[in-house]
Write a protein that holds these residues in place. Structure first.
Motif, PDB file in Angstrom:
ATOM      1  N   GLU A   1       0.827  -1.207   0.000  1.00 39.30           N
ATOM      2  CA  GLU A   1       0.000   0.000   0.000  1.00 39.30           C
ATOM      3  C   GLU A   1       0.861   1.257   0.000  1.00 39.30           C
ATOM      4  N   VAL A   2       1.972   1.208   0.730  1.00 44.36           N
ATOM      5  CA  VAL A   2       2.895   2.351   0.751  1.00 44.36           C
ATOM      6  C   VAL A   2       3.444   2.599  -0.655  1.00 44.36           C
ATOM      7  N   TYR A   3       3.939   1.545  -1.293  1.00 46.64           N
ATOM      8  CA  TYR A   3       4.512   1.693  -2.623  1.00 46.64           C
ATOM      9  C   TYR A   3       3.453   2.125  -3.637  1.00 46.64           C
ATOM     10  N   GLU A   4       2.237   1.610  -3.499  1.00 45.81           N
ATOM     11  CA  GLU A   4       1.146   2.028  -4.385  1.00 45.81           C
ATOM     12  C   GLU A   4       0.865   3.522  -4.219  1.00 45.81           C
ATOM     13  N   THR A   5       0.886   4.001  -2.970  1.00 43.10           N
ATOM     14  CA  THR A   5       0.691   5.428  -2.701  1.00 43.10           C
ATOM     15  C   THR A   5       1.766   6.263  -3.386  1.00 43.10           C
ATOM     16  N   TYR A   6       3.002   5.795  -3.317  1.00 42.16           N
ATOM     17  CA  TYR A   6       4.105   6.524  -3.936  1.00 42.16           C
ATOM     18  C   TYR A   6       3.979   6.541  -5.467  1.00 42.16           C
ATOM     19  N   VAL A   7       3.670   5.385  -6.055  1.00 38.96           N
ATOM     20  CA  VAL A   7       3.525   5.319  -7.510  1.00 38.96           C
ATOM     21  C   VAL A   7       2.417   6.256  -7.985  1.00 38.96           C
ATOM     22  N   ASP A   8       1.300   6.289  -7.252  1.00 41.11           N
ATOM     23  CA  ASP A   8       0.185   7.162  -7.615  1.00 41.11           C
ATOM     24  C   ASP A   8       0.536   8.636  -7.463  1.00 41.11           C
ATOM     25  N   TYR A   9       1.375   8.950  -6.470  1.00 40.69           N
ATOM     26  CA  TYR A   9       1.680  10.363  -6.207  1.00 40.69           C
ATOM     27  C   TYR A   9       2.767  10.935  -7.113  1.00 40.69           C
ATOM     28  N   ILE A  10       3.747  10.162  -7.501  1.00 39.54           N
ATOM     29  CA  ILE A  10       4.915  10.689  -8.220  1.00 39.54           C
ATOM     30  C   ILE A  10       4.547  11.566  -9.420  1.00 39.54           C
ATOM     31  N   PRO A  11       3.594  11.189 -10.273  1.00 38.58           N
ATOM     32  CA  PRO A  11       3.232  12.098 -11.370  1.00 38.58           C
ATOM     33  C   PRO A  11       2.744  13.466 -10.886  1.00 38.58           C
ATOM     34  N   HIS A  12       2.030  13.492  -9.755  1.00 39.98           N
ATOM     35  CA  HIS A  12       1.549  14.770  -9.214  1.00 39.98           C
ATOM     36  C   HIS A  12       2.716  15.641  -8.745  1.00 39.98           C
ATOM     37  N   TYR A  13       3.753  15.005  -8.216  1.00 43.48           N
ATOM     38  CA  TYR A  13       4.925  15.753  -7.756  1.00 43.48           C
ATOM     39  C   TYR A  13       5.516  16.567  -8.902  1.00 43.48           C
ATOM     40  N   PHE A  14       5.657  15.939 -10.061  1.00 43.66           N
ATOM     41  CA  PHE A  14       6.210  16.653 -11.215  1.00 43.66           C
ATOM     42  C   PHE A  14       5.205  17.636 -11.815  1.00 43.66           C
ATOM     43  N   GLU A  15       3.921  17.288 -11.782  1.00 41.65           N
ATOM     44  CA  GLU A  15       2.888  18.221 -12.247  1.00 41.65           C
ATOM     45  C   GLU A  15       2.891  19.503 -11.415  1.00 41.65           C
ATOM     46  N   ASP A  16       3.158  19.355 -10.120  1.00 45.63           N
ATOM     47  CA  ASP A  16       3.134  20.493  -9.199  1.00 45.63           C
ATOM     48  C   ASP A  16       4.445  21.278  -9.183  1.00 45.63           C
ATOM     49  N   GLY A  17       5.368  20.903 -10.059  1.00 42.06           N
ATOM     50  CA  GLY A  17       6.604  21.670 -10.187  1.00 42.06           C
ATOM     51  C   GLY A  17       7.676  21.329  -9.182  1.00 42.06           C
ATOM     52  N   MET A  18       7.662  20.076  -8.647  1.00 41.09           N
ATOM     53  CA  MET A  18       8.677  19.639  -7.681  1.00 41.09           C
ATOM     54  C   MET A  18       8.822  20.677  -6.567  1.00 41.09           C
ATOM     55  N   PRO A  19       7.759  20.890  -5.771  1.00 37.14           N
ATOM     56  CA  PRO A  19       7.690  22.039  -4.855  1.00 37.14           C
ATOM     57  C   PRO A  19       8.643  22.004  -3.664  1.00 37.14           C
ATOM     58  N   LEU A  20       9.186  20.839  -3.348  1.00 34.51           N
ATOM     59  CA  LEU A  20      10.204  20.713  -2.294  1.00 34.51           C
ATOM     60  C   LEU A  20      11.043  19.484  -2.585  1.00 34.51           C
ATOM     61  N   SER A  21      12.165  19.363  -1.915  1.00 34.45           N
ATOM     62  CA  SER A  21      12.995  18.165  -2.058  1.00 34.45           C
ATOM     63  C   SER A  21      12.288  17.014  -1.351  1.00 34.45           C
ATOM     64  N   LEU A  22      12.243  15.874  -2.009  1.00 34.07           N
ATOM     65  CA  LEU A  22      11.387  14.794  -1.518  1.00 34.07           C
ATOM     66  C   LEU A  22      12.121  13.462  -1.462  1.00 34.07           C
ATOM     67  N   MET A  23      11.944  12.767  -0.341  1.00 31.77           N
ATOM     68  CA  MET A  23      12.435  11.398  -0.181  1.00 31.77           C
ATOM     69  C   MET A  23      11.253  10.534   0.234  1.00 31.77           C
ATOM     70  N   LEU A  24      10.779   9.691  -0.669  1.00 34.40           N
ATOM     71  CA  LEU A  24       9.693   8.760  -0.363  1.00 34.40           C
ATOM     72  C   LEU A  24      10.324   7.458   0.095  1.00 34.40           C
ATOM     73  N   GLY A  25      10.463   7.308   1.419  1.00 36.46           N
ATOM     74  CA  GLY A  25      11.145   6.143   1.946  1.00 36.46           C
ATOM     75  C   GLY A  25      12.520   6.031   1.316  1.00 36.46           C
ATOM     76  N   GLY A  26      12.873   4.844   0.879  1.00 41.02           N
ATOM     77  CA  GLY A  26      14.135   4.686   0.163  1.00 41.02           C
ATOM     78  C   GLY A  26      13.905   4.393  -1.304  1.00 41.02           C
TER      79      GLY A  26
END
Length: 281
Positions: free
Chosen positions: A97-122
């Motif tokens: 579920e954690v990895y699914e959350t990350y996969v779903d979110y990553i496109p939004h991160y780039f859509e939003d202009g990489m608003p901060l430095s991000l580490m999703l777990g490892g």
């Protein structure tokens, strides 16, 4: 010198931070603190713990943190501590579920202009405003170059000293009984701690030695890519420090690394294309 300020925030929406802290208004207080730090020139970063109740708020929380001048965020699932088992166990989130959350979110991160430095777990890391990203647990290229490296590069660079003065490879060990096998600076002294101690033995352990100690990792097809994963992650899963990192096993063996790579590559390329065609500011 202005030192960075780091705050732990359990998602800054729908009252989840207040719920976990047990204090009404705690989340708003953290955001006000970020604003004050910015006003006085102190850079800020945050860490966030995910569970079933707040996983859908990751994008909203990241945008809120960016609005309050937070420069970086690291996320992980909530650790299964005694208190969590007592009050929040029904909200425990599995690694899939954690990895699914990350996969779903990553496109939004780039859509939003990489608003901060991000580490999703490892499993995903990207700098603010950049389209260059990495999978941190993909440490090596599959060649023998990894064998003479140490099992934890971070621990080789950073010494964590616990509140009682123990020399530990990282902060994660400060909540585990294994910490009591590590030296107290007040008793052993810094010189001995950095030359002949359980601390030094661990941070100087090489990958090839780890593979001999843990044949399951040494014989794995991903051995020379993840090098056994993270020692603290292995410990938090109920194993020993010298055990396979099961989170890494799931990441690579169950195809999550490929899904993350696909989502990040496509989204980063699209963000870079948008930047090239955007009018000058």
């Amino acid at each position: 010198m202005q030192l960075p300020v780091q705050a732990l925030l359990y998602v800054c929406a729908e009252g989840w931070h207040d719920w976990l802290r047990g204090i009404k208004g705690a989340g708003d207080a953290v955001l006000r603190a970020f604003d004050l730090c910015h006003e006085y020139g102190f850079p800020t970063g945050s860490e966030m713990c995910l569970h079933k109740g707040n996983r859908h708020l990751l994008r909203q929380s990241i945008l809120t943190l960016a609005e309050h001048h937070c420069r970086s965020l690291k996320t992980n699932p909530v650790a299964p501590t005694e208190l969590w088992d007592r009050y929040g166990k029904d909200k425990t989130i599995g690694l899939d579920e954690v990895y699914e959350t990350y996969v779903d979110y990553i496109p939004h991160y780039f859509e939003d202009g990489m608003p901060l430095s991000l580490m999703l777990g490892g499993v995903f890391m990207c700098r603010k405003g950049s389209t260059d990203w990495v999978i941190p647990q993909q440490k090596y290229d599959g060649s023998d170059v990894c064998l003479r490296q140490t099992i934890c590069g971070h621990a080789r660079q950073t010494l964590y000293i616990s509140p009682e003065g123990r020399m530990l490879p990282c902060m994660s060990l400060s909540s585990a009984d294994v910490q009591y096998g590590y030296p107290l600076i007040g008793e052993a002294g810094l010189h001995q701690g950095l030359t002949d101690s359980t601390y030094m033995k661990l941070i100087d352990t090489r990958v090839d030695e780890f593979f001999r100690t843990v044949p399951e990792c040494g014989e794995c097809e991903y051995a020379k890519i993840c090098a056994g994963g993270c020692r603290a992650s292995a410990l938090s899963a109920g194993d020993t420090l010298m055990s396979p990192d099961r989170a890494c096993c799931i990441l690579f063996k169950e195809g999550w690394a490929d899904k993350i790579r696909s989502a990040a590559s496509r989204s980063a390329e699209a963000a870079a294309a948008r930047a090239e065609t955007a009018p000058p500011a």
